[in-house]
Structure formats: structure tokens, C-alpha cells
Design a protein around this motif. Structure first.
Motif, PDB file in Angstrom:
ATOM      1  N   GLU A 139       0.820  -1.211   0.000  1.00  0.00           N
ATOM      2  CA  GLU A 139       0.000   0.000   0.000  1.00  0.00           C
ATOM      3  C   GLU A 139       0.851   1.255   0.000  1.00  0.00           C
ATOM      4  OE1 GLU A 139      -2.712  -0.138   3.243  1.00  0.00           O
ATOM      5  OE2 GLU A 139      -3.875  -1.818   2.423  1.00  0.00           O
ATOM      6  N   SER A 140       2.039   1.171   0.618  1.00  0.00           N
ATOM      7  CA  SER A 140       2.924   2.323   0.687  1.00  0.00           C
ATOM      8  C   SER A 140       4.341   1.838   0.963  1.00  0.00           C
ATOM      9  CB  SER A 140       2.481   3.294   1.788  1.00  0.00           C
ATOM     10  OG  SER A 140       2.582   2.665   3.066  1.00  0.00           O
ATOM     11  N   LEU A 141       5.304   2.739   0.822  1.00  0.00           N
ATOM     12  CA  LEU A 141       6.710   2.415   1.066  1.00  0.00           C
ATOM     13  C   LEU A 141       7.365   3.549   1.840  1.00  0.00           C
ATOM     14  CD1 LEU A 141       7.620   1.087  -2.496  1.00  0.00           C
ATOM     15  CD2 LEU A 141       7.455  -0.312  -0.427  1.00  0.00           C
ATOM     16  N   GLN A 142       8.132   3.160   2.877  1.00  0.00           N
ATOM     17  CA  GLN A 142       8.886   4.176   3.614  1.00  0.00           C
ATOM     18  C   GLN A 142      10.079   3.578   4.355  1.00  0.00           C
ATOM     19  OE1 GLN A 142       6.674   6.545   6.466  1.00  0.00           O
ATOM     20  NE2 GLN A 142       8.272   8.128   6.485  1.00  0.00           N
ATOM     21  N   ASN A 143       9.824   2.558   5.192  1.00  0.00           N
ATOM     22  CA  ASN A 143      10.880   1.968   6.001  1.00  0.00           C
ATOM     23  C   ASN A 143      11.139   0.527   5.580  1.00  0.00           C
ATOM     24  OD1 ASN A 143      10.843   4.384   7.496  1.00  0.00           O
ATOM     25  ND2 ASN A 143       9.261   3.581   8.863  1.00  0.00           N
ATOM     26  N   PHE A 144      12.414   0.127   5.583  1.00  0.00           N
ATOM     27  CA  PHE A 144      12.792  -1.206   5.130  1.00  0.00           C
ATOM     28  C   PHE A 144      13.801  -1.814   6.105  1.00  0.00           C
ATOM     29  CE2 PHE A 144      11.713   1.339   1.475  1.00  0.00           C
ATOM     30  CZ  PHE A 144      10.952   0.510   0.675  1.00  0.00           C
ATOM     31  N   THR A 145      13.725  -3.142   6.257  1.00  0.00           N
ATOM     32  CA  THR A 145      14.723  -3.894   7.013  1.00  0.00           C
ATOM     33  C   THR A 145      15.187  -5.067   6.164  1.00  0.00           C
ATOM     34  OG1 THR A 145      13.711  -3.331   9.148  1.00  0.00           O
ATOM     35  CG2 THR A 145      15.217  -5.212   9.102  1.00  0.00           C
ATOM     36  N   ASP A 189       9.773  10.491   3.680  1.00  0.00           N
ATOM     37  CA  ASP A 189       8.341  10.615   3.378  1.00  0.00           C
ATOM     38  C   ASP A 189       7.753   9.269   2.973  1.00  0.00           C
ATOM     39  OD1 ASP A 189       8.275  13.504   3.683  1.00  0.00           O
ATOM     40  OD2 ASP A 189       9.388  13.576   1.790  1.00  0.00           O
ATOM     41  N   GLU A 190       6.529   9.014   3.399  1.00  0.00           N
ATOM     42  CA  GLU A 190       5.831   7.803   2.990  1.00  0.00           C
ATOM     43  C   GLU A 190       5.394   7.953   1.541  1.00  0.00           C
ATOM     44  OE1 GLU A 190       2.303   4.879   4.634  1.00  0.00           O
ATOM     45  OE2 GLU A 190       2.173   7.031   5.015  1.00  0.00           O
ATOM     46  N   VAL A 191       5.727   6.962   0.726  1.00  0.00           N
ATOM     47  CA  VAL A 191       5.397   6.992  -0.699  1.00  0.00           C
ATOM     48  C   VAL A 191       4.127   6.174  -0.917  1.00  0.00           C
ATOM     49  CG1 VAL A 191       6.176   6.420  -3.025  1.00  0.00           C
ATOM     50  CG2 VAL A 191       7.822   7.238  -1.330  1.00  0.00           C
ATOM     51  N   THR A 192       3.119   6.786  -1.512  1.00  0.00           N
ATOM     52  CA  THR A 192       1.834   6.111  -1.732  1.00  0.00           C
ATOM     53  C   THR A 192       1.372   6.178  -3.183  1.00  0.00           C
ATOM     54  OG1 THR A 192       0.636   8.130  -1.150  1.00  0.00           O
ATOM     55  CG2 THR A 192       1.075   6.578   0.641  1.00  0.00           C
ATOM     56  N   THR A 193       2.106   6.881  -4.042  1.00  0.00           N
ATOM     57  CA  THR A 193       1.699   7.033  -5.438  1.00  0.00           C
ATOM     58  C   THR A 193       1.711   5.685  -6.153  1.00  0.00           C
ATOM     59  OG1 THR A 193       2.661   9.243  -5.483  1.00  0.00           O
ATOM     60  CG2 THR A 193       2.194   8.198  -7.615  1.00  0.00           C
ATOM     61  N   PHE A 220      15.237  -4.685  -4.862  1.00  0.00           N
ATOM     62  CA  PHE A 220      13.988  -5.249  -4.364  1.00  0.00           C
ATOM     63  C   PHE A 220      12.835  -4.516  -5.060  1.00  0.00           C
ATOM     64  CE2 PHE A 220      17.228  -5.438  -1.097  1.00  0.00           C
ATOM     65  CZ  PHE A 220      17.243  -6.786  -0.772  1.00  0.00           C
ATOM     66  N   HIS A 221      11.855  -5.276  -5.560  1.00  0.00           N
ATOM     67  CA  HIS A 221      10.824  -4.713  -6.431  1.00  0.00           C
ATOM     68  C   HIS A 221       9.453  -4.712  -5.751  1.00  0.00           C
ATOM     69  CE1 HIS A 221      14.095  -6.012  -9.110  1.00  0.00           C
ATOM     70  NE2 HIS A 221      13.739  -4.979  -9.843  1.00  0.00           N
ATOM     71  N   TYR A 222       8.734  -3.604  -5.956  1.00  0.00           N
ATOM     72  CA  TYR A 222       7.423  -3.417  -5.336  1.00  0.00           C
ATOM     73  C   TYR A 222       6.442  -2.800  -6.329  1.00  0.00           C
ATOM     74  CZ  TYR A 222      10.051  -4.020  -1.004  1.00  0.00           C
ATOM     75  OH  TYR A 222      10.863  -4.514  -0.019  1.00  0.00           O
ATOM     76  N   THR A 223       5.167  -3.016  -6.044  1.00  0.00           N
ATOM     77  CA  THR A 223       4.092  -2.363  -6.786  1.00  0.00           C
ATOM     78  C   THR A 223       3.139  -1.731  -5.782  1.00  0.00           C
ATOM     79  OG1 THR A 223       4.199  -3.956  -8.601  1.00  0.00           O
ATOM     80  CG2 THR A 223       2.166  -2.677  -8.376  1.00  0.00           C
ATOM     81  N   ILE A 224       2.887  -0.441  -5.945  1.00  0.00           N
ATOM     82  CA  ILE A 224       1.816   0.206  -5.185  1.00  0.00           C
ATOM     83  C   ILE A 224       0.603   0.246  -6.107  1.00  0.00           C
ATOM     84  CG2 ILE A 224       1.020   2.317  -4.061  1.00  0.00           C
ATOM     85  CD1 ILE A 224       3.855   2.900  -3.241  1.00  0.00           C
TER      86      ILE A 224
END
Length: 287
Positions: A139-145, A189-193, A220-224
Motif C-alpha cells: 500500500e505504501s513504502l517508507q521503512n525497510f529492514t 516521506d511515505e510513498v503512496t503514489t 527489491f521490487h514493489y508495486t503500489i
């Protein structure tokens, strides 16, 4: 009679003089092993009691923790520890015995941590890397571990992680922090676009002294999800495909600019002059 009393007293004093921590022996021995499942611990010839409801754990560096069982053998001098699973995955392991679990010759022991390693090759190292949040639709991206099977030595000074919206080409940067087997990243910033994203850790940014080579680039690949799906050929990201996209694509090629995913018009996995041809053909044919 006097000699018997002296012998008993000598035996007791000899027991009392033995340091259980120094006398402790574990099988398999700490260090390099090929697998882990069953353990035995002795304290020379000292009697040992395993208190009930005490649970040993086996922790994998950069991985999970599992619970086992622990009991005293019939001889009253051996501790037996078992886990249901046999562990053979390369990495660092820690056998943890909680405080007050063992009473050796009347002495209650402090918590114990015993260390083992199943040798890690570069191939097995990369196979075990995981990330939170997991790759895929979010749904969104901001913090990663990022979790690794070997202890992180340090982060190369000045190197940053980069989050890229491959649909629009927009990028964000963040510092990285090492905590034992993990690398942490916090974007401001939280990315939600909606769009396609890739998180990139550059080659050499993560330093691991025991790997034997530089850690190569990690992606690492993601889709919002949400909004409209990206349109192949919509290079400038304005929601339509027209002559302006041809200009944008030529600018990308001439100036070696990072290309969005939509610039791969012919779908061959690369962005080059063939995509310009495909885009022009599409416009001429009204596709």
C-alpha cells in the motif's frame, strides 16, 4: 571411620572447587558444524538438575528462533537438548539456555549462549537475504529492514539506498544503518503514489568481513496498486502516448538517463533505439 569422613569431606570440597562454567562441555562443540539438532552438555562429573518448564531456543542470525526441549539424562550428570528440525542452512546459530534453567552441583547458572556456524558460501548468502516489507504489492513504502545470514560489519561511509518509481523516474535517497544481521533504511516521506518501484542498495555499501567478497548491488521490487496501470510507451508519465514520448525517449538515450519501465516499449527487458522504432510504429499505426 575417621578416614571415611575425611574422604567424604575431600570429595565435597573437590566438587565445590570445580567451576561449572569452566568444566562445561557441549557436543557438538562450539564453532563450525554441518548440522544442528541434538546437543548434550556435561560439567565434568558434577551432578546437574534441569528445572521444569525451561525452554532452550536455537536462533539463526538474520533468521528466526525455534524452541526445543531440555532434560537431564538418567545419570544425573548430562543435559540433553533436542529440536524437532535438523538445521543445515548455512549461517550463524545461537543456542540459548535461559537463566536458572540448570543447577550444577547446587549452583544455579546464569543464562548461556553457545555459538555455532554452518559455513556460508557467497551463493548461499544471497539466497537467504530477505526484506521487510516483502517484495510484491504494497500500500505504501517508507521503512525497510534487510536481513542477512552474516553479521554486518559496517555501512560504507556516504553510500545511500535509493528508492525509484520506475513508472515516473522519481527517486528518493536514505541513509542505511547496520544492526547485527540487519540493515535498516528510513525514507523521510511515505510513498503512496501508484506505480512500480525498485529499492536499490549499491555495490559495496554493505560491508561483511566474513563473506570474502564485496556485497554486490541488491534490488527489491514493489508495486503500489491503485490508479491506472502504467502504459508502455508513456515515457513522460502524462497518461497518454504521443510524439512527446518519442522526444522523451530519445532524450533518455542521448543523455544516459535512468529510464522508467514504460520506456521498454518492445518489452524485451532493455531500453534502446529499438524502443524508439517500436514507439514510432505504434503511433503511425494508431496502436
Amino acid at each position: 571411620m575417621a578416614m571415611l569422613i575425611m574422604a567424604v569431606c575431600y570429595s565435597r570440597s573437590a566438587f565445590a572447587a570445580v567451576d561449572p562454567y569452566e568444566a562445561m562441555q557441549i557436543t557438538p562443540a562450539e564453532g563450525e558444524v554441518t548440522s544442528l539438532q541434538h546437543f548434550t552438555i556435561t560439567f565434568a562429573d558434577l551432578p546437574v538438575v534441569v528445572r521444569p518448564n525451561c525452554i532452550p531456543t536455537l536462533e539463526k542470525g538474520g533468521g528466526g528462533t525455534v524452541e526445543g526441549t531440555m532434560r537431564a539424562d538418567a545419570d544425573g550428570k548430562t543435559v540433553i537438548i533436542d529440536f524437532e528440525e535438523c538445521f543445515t542452512t548455512p549461517g550463524h546459530y545461537f543456542l540459548n539456555i535461559p537463566e536458572s534453567s540448570l543447577v550444577v552441583n547446587g549452583q544455579t547458572l546464569l543464562p548461556l549462549t553457545l555459538r555455532f556456524v554452518i559455513p556460508v558460501t557467497p551463493e548461499s548468502f544471497y539466497e537467504q537475504i530477505t526484506i521487510d516489507p516483502a517484495e510484491g504489492v504494497v500500500e505504501s513504502l517508507q521503512n525497510f529492514t534487510v536481513s542477512l545470514p552474516l553479521m554486518v560489519g559496517e555501512i560504507e561511509y556516504g553510500m545511500e539506498a535509493k528508492l525509484t518509481n520506475t513508472t515516473t523516474g522519481e527517486t528518493w535517497s536514505a541513509d542505511m544503518y547496520d544492526v547485527r544481521y540487519n540493515v535498516l533504511m528510513y525514507f523521510p516521506d511515505e510513498v503512496t503514489t501508484p506505480g512500480e518501484y525498485v529499492l536499490t542498495i549499491p555495490t559495496g555499501a554493505i560491508i561483511i568481513y566474513t563473506l570474502g567478497e564485496d556485497v554486490h548491488e541488491l534490488n527489491f521490487h514493489y508495486t503500489i496498486a491503485g490508479g491506472t496501470a502504467p502504459i508502455p510507451g508513456d515515457v513522460d508519465g502524462d497518461g497518454s502516448v504521443n510524439i512527446a514520448d518519442v522526444t522523451a525517449l530519445i532524450d533518455i538515450l542521448l543523455n544516459a538517463i535512468d529510464a522508467p519501465a514504460t520506456a521498454d516499449v518492445d518489452g524485451d527487458g532493455g531500453v534502446n533505439i529499438a524502443d524508439v522504432t517500436s514507439l514510432i510504429d505504434r503511433l503511425l499505426n494508431g496502436n
